[in-house]
Design a protein around this motif. Sequence first.
Motif, short mmCIF file in Angstrom:
data_model
loop_
_atom_site.label_atom_id
_atom_site.label_comp_id
_atom_site.label_asym_id
_atom_site.label_seq_id
_atom_site.Cartn_x
_atom_site.Cartn_y
_atom_site.Cartn_z
N VAL A 44 -8.56 34.70 -15.80
CA VAL A 44 -8.94 35.40 -14.59
C VAL A 44 -10.28 36.11 -14.77
O VAL A 44 -10.56 36.64 -15.83
N ARG A 69 -8.98 36.37 -1.92
CA ARG A 69 -9.26 36.98 -3.22
C ARG A 69 -8.60 36.19 -4.35
O ARG A 69 -9.06 36.21 -5.48
N THR A 70 -7.51 35.50 -4.05
CA THR A 70 -6.74 34.79 -5.08
C THR A 70 -6.70 33.28 -4.84
O THR A 70 -5.86 32.59 -5.41
N PHE A 73 -6.21 30.51 -7.57
CA PHE A 73 -4.98 30.40 -8.34
C PHE A 73 -3.89 29.63 -7.60
O PHE A 73 -2.77 29.52 -8.09
N SER A 74 -4.18 29.13 -6.42
CA SER A 74 -3.15 28.46 -5.62
C SER A 74 -3.70 27.18 -5.01
O SER A 74 -4.87 27.09 -4.67
N ALA A 108 -3.42 43.83 -4.94
CA ALA A 108 -4.60 43.29 -5.64
C ALA A 108 -4.73 43.89 -7.03
O ALA A 108 -5.05 43.19 -8.00
N VAL A 111 -2.24 42.15 -9.13
CA VAL A 111 -2.73 40.80 -9.45
C VAL A 111 -3.68 40.87 -10.64
O VAL A 111 -3.58 40.08 -11.59
N ASP A 112 -4.59 41.83 -10.61
CA ASP A 112 -5.55 41.98 -11.71
C ASP A 112 -4.84 42.30 -13.03
O ASP A 112 -5.20 41.77 -14.08
N GLY A 115 -3.24 39.36 -14.50
CA GLY A 115 -4.26 38.52 -15.11
C GLY A 115 -4.63 38.96 -16.52
O GLY A 115 -5.09 38.16 -17.33
N PRO A 120 -2.83 35.19 -13.47
CA PRO A 120 -2.43 36.20 -12.48
C PRO A 120 -1.36 35.67 -11.54
O PRO A 120 -1.36 34.50 -11.18
N LEU A 122 0.41 35.44 -7.89
CA LEU A 122 -0.09 35.45 -6.52
C LEU A 122 0.48 36.65 -5.77
O LEU A 122 1.58 37.13 -6.08
#
Length: 176
Positions: A44, A69-70, A73-74, A108, A111-112, A115, A120, A122
């Motif tokens: 990340v 923002r993510t 990752f998806s 968020a 999430v960080d 990571g 990270p 979702l």
Amino acid sequence: MRTRLILAGLAVSALGLAGTLLLNARDPDGGGMAPRAPVAGPDVTPAQGADAWLDVNDPRPPALWLVRRTHRFSESSEDMRVEQVSALLTGAERAYHENRRMIANRVAQIVDVTGEHGTPLLPEKILADLALPEEVGRQWLGIVAQAYIELRRSGRAHDEAVQMVRQRVGEGVTRK
């Protein structure tokens, strides 16, 4: 009477100090509170600039901001994810005292932190896992998130940290 006046003066002083500290914690651009800089893990790169924190004046819907923002990752479609995150944010607004924007910022932050420990998670996973049953009453996500973050940083895996936070919420430990 004199004791009450002294206590009132102390309370006003404490509030003034707290206000000063909060104002000094603002980001240099005058936006919302400056987030703690996330530490990059192997998979990340922390969000930078406008994507690090959803400012109160940001016109983007919180669900869209979290998904974009993510996105890296998806593999799911953005529209599908925005719809899912939006529904989860609505549920979170019922479970927590914070508003949708602040919930998105807390997610968020989590999430960080996830990571820092590998790939990270979702926002959808975090929101679903930290959803609370109505019978525990409304909580403060900031307190729940901090408990989760401290558990993760102490070496707990996601599922274990979620279980421990849910147990603490059920026991009333996270209420303030």
